[in-house]
Design a protein around this motif. Structure first.
Motif, PDB file in Angstrom:
ATOM      1  N   VAL A 156      78.435  45.673  19.206  1.00 37.71           N
ATOM      2  CA  VAL A 156      79.433  47.501  19.072  1.00 37.71           C
ATOM      3  C   VAL A 156      78.999  47.848  18.056  1.00 37.71           C
ATOM      4  O   VAL A 156      80.047  47.322  16.668  1.00 37.71           O
ATOM      5  CB  VAL A 156      80.285  47.028  20.111  1.00 37.71           C
ATOM      6  N   ALA A 157      78.910  48.432  17.563  1.00 32.97           N
ATOM      7  CA  ALA A 157      78.598  49.696  15.938  1.00 32.97           C
ATOM      8  C   ALA A 157      79.829  50.790  16.370  1.00 32.97           C
ATOM      9  O   ALA A 157      80.680  51.214  17.217  1.00 32.97           O
ATOM     10  CB  ALA A 157      77.906  50.257  15.848  1.00 32.97           C
ATOM     11  N   GLY A 158      80.958  50.551  15.042  1.00 32.40           N
ATOM     12  CA  GLY A 158      82.108  50.783  15.149  1.00 32.40           C
ATOM     13  C   GLY A 158      81.948  52.683  14.893  1.00 32.40           C
ATOM     14  O   GLY A 158      80.313  53.097  15.606  1.00 32.40           O
ATOM     15  N   PRO A 159      83.567  53.808  15.106  1.00 29.58           N
ATOM     16  CA  PRO A 159      82.964  54.452  15.449  1.00 29.58           C
ATOM     17  C   PRO A 159      82.463  55.863  14.338  1.00 29.58           C
ATOM     18  O   PRO A 159      81.531  56.331  14.314  1.00 29.58           O
ATOM     19  CB  PRO A 159      83.953  55.285  15.652  1.00 29.58           C
ATOM     20  N   ASN A 160      82.191  54.817  12.895  1.00 30.32           N
ATOM     21  CA  ASN A 160      81.732  55.625  12.076  1.00 30.32           C
ATOM     22  C   ASN A 160      80.854  55.098  11.528  1.00 30.32           C
ATOM     23  O   ASN A 160      79.985  55.062  10.276  1.00 30.32           O
ATOM     24  CB  ASN A 160      82.969  55.258  10.475  1.00 30.32           C
ATOM     25  N   GLY A 161      80.153  54.077  12.378  1.00 29.71           N
ATOM     26  CA  GLY A 161      78.454  53.743  12.029  1.00 29.71           C
ATOM     27  C   GLY A 161      78.294  52.091  11.176  1.00 29.71           C
ATOM     28  O   GLY A 161      79.873  51.119  11.147  1.00 29.71           O
ATOM     29  N   ILE A 162      77.951  51.674  10.648  1.00 24.95           N
ATOM     30  CA  ILE A 162      77.944  50.584   9.955  1.00 24.95           C
ATOM     31  C   ILE A 162      77.064  50.224   8.627  1.00 24.95           C
ATOM     32  O   ILE A 162      76.966  51.383   7.923  1.00 24.95           O
ATOM     33  CB  ILE A 162      76.163  50.073  10.572  1.00 24.95           C
ATOM     34  N   ASP A 163      78.310  49.837   8.255  1.00 21.50           N
ATOM     35  CA  ASP A 163      78.167  49.337   6.370  1.00 21.50           C
ATOM     36  C   ASP A 163      77.378  47.847   6.496  1.00 21.50           C
ATOM     37  O   ASP A 163      77.137  47.086   7.132  1.00 21.50           O
ATOM     38  CB  ASP A 163      79.228  49.747   5.735  1.00 21.50           C
ATOM     39  N   PRO A 164      76.015  48.210   5.221  1.00 27.49           N
ATOM     40  CA  PRO A 164      75.585  47.598   5.146  1.00 27.49           C
ATOM     41  C   PRO A 164      76.845  46.396   3.952  1.00 27.49           C
ATOM     42  O   PRO A 164      77.505  46.474   3.785  1.00 27.49           O
ATOM     43  CB  PRO A 164      75.106  48.184   3.879  1.00 27.49           C
ATOM     44  N   MET A 165      75.895  44.763   4.451  1.00 24.76           N
ATOM     45  CA  MET A 165      77.332  43.289   3.926  1.00 24.76           C
ATOM     46  C   MET A 165      76.432  43.275   1.908  1.00 24.76           C
ATOM     47  O   MET A 165      77.365  42.743   1.712  1.00 24.76           O
ATOM     48  CB  MET A 165      76.727  42.255   4.681  1.00 24.76           C
TER      49      MET A 165
END
Length: 333
Positions: free
Chosen positions: A289-298
């Motif tokens: 599930v993606a968070g409210p601020n989107g997804i950051d790259p690892m």
């Protein structure tokens, strides 16, 4: 997210660079011979080249193999080796004006066939891309600016079927199962075709903004429910779930420029890599599930120029290849 935050992520452990005499676009990594990498020149005239490079990971190095180089009239829009790691011979396919097959031997390259998808002319509409079917390697599917996708039986050298796939140019296609493929087009749609029912297709996604071309398509071979696509002149990567057509399940928006290439990890259903005009290759670990601020790259790798191509090695899944300018780099991730 600002650049300082991005660059705090770990970078590749190892980077190996090859300098080509030509600008590079098309790339392929052999599944049967992990040492071999093919790169194609991008010169906007006749007189292009395809070079076979020799890659070693211990110690890391990339070297040209002068005897394994051949002329290719137009810039190859894609290169791909036979997808089976146990293929009896090391075949290479290329697209451009035609679909061509080559046999890569130890010290030479032999042209095998030139396949023309036009039924009425000795000339073919330019091929934008193709994909080699991993489940049934006798099949290669090509996409063309003439709105068609053509399925070839390369063992017989004949067209198995040709479909008018879209309303406008078809820019990419990818196999899912043995007889199922998807394609993307200048008409802004992702469509899935089943060769058992050639009269119908399923529209998985349509851009909400009319006439927004979709340029690339990557089907997740570890979980066929998911595919990724990129829009022209956009920093977004759309993750689609074929069970819920119409709305992306995730949008990856951390690039600072247009995204040019995307590739799923060959041995993980959750990891994907993207690269673009911002000179960055981003490695993503997709959450459930993606968070409210989107997804950051690892992970972020900054290159020294706009990255126009990337390939994730199935034979060596710790390595990703990128191309920018006249350089090809292998990144150990």
């Amino acid at each position: 997210m600002d650049k300082s935050t991005l660059e705090s992520h770990p970078r590749p452990e190892s980077v190996v660079t090859y300098d080509s005499p030509y600008p590079i676009y098309a790339m392929a990594i052999s599944a049967a011979d992990r040492r071999r990498i093919a790169v194609g020149s991008f010169i906007e005239e006749l007189g292009n080249r395809v070079d076979i490079l020799s890659f070693s990971d211990d110690p890391p190095s990339i070297k040209p193999t002068p005897s394994l180089s051949f002329d290719h009239p137009y810039p190859p829009t894609k290169l791909q080796f036979h997808p089976s790691p146990t293929a009896p011979s090391n075949l290479l396919a290329s697209s451009g004006d035609f679909l061509r097959l080559w046999e890569v031997k130890d010290s030479s390259i032999e042209p095998l066939s030139t396949l023309n998808n036009s039924k009425t002319s000795e000339y073919s509409a330019p091929l934008t891309s193709f994909d080699w079917n991993e489940v049934e390697p006798r099949r290669i599917g090509t996409s063309s600016i003439d709105t068609t996708c053509t399925i070839w039986d390369i063992e017989k050298g004949v067209v198995e079927t040709q479909l008018i796939a879209h309303d406008k140019e078809v820019y990419d296609m990818a196999w899912g199962e043995a007889g199922v493929f998807a394609s993307v087009s200048a008409d802004g749609s992702v469509r899935v075709f089943d060769l058992r029912d050639k009269e119908h297709s399923t529209i998985i996604y349509e851009c909400p903004v009319p006439d927004t071309p979709l340029l690339r398509l990557a089907w997740n071979k570890q979980d066929l429910r998911y595919m990724a696509t990129i829009l022209m002149d956009s920093n977004k990567i759309l993750i689609l779930d074929i069970r819920t057509p119409g709305i992306p399940v995730a949008e990856l928006e951390r690039h600072g420029g247009s995204v040019n290439a995307v590739s799923w990890a060959p041995q993980s259903c959750r990891h994907i890599c993207s690269a673009g005009d911002d000179g960055q290759a981003l490695l993503w670990d997709l959450p459930t599930v993606a968070g409210p601020n989107g997804i950051d790259p690892m992970m972020v790798y900054p290159a020294a120029g706009e990255i126009n191509q990337l390939q994730w090695s199935a034979a060596q899944p710790d390595w990703i290849a990128i191309a920018f300018g006249n350089k090809m780099q292998m990144l150990k991730v």
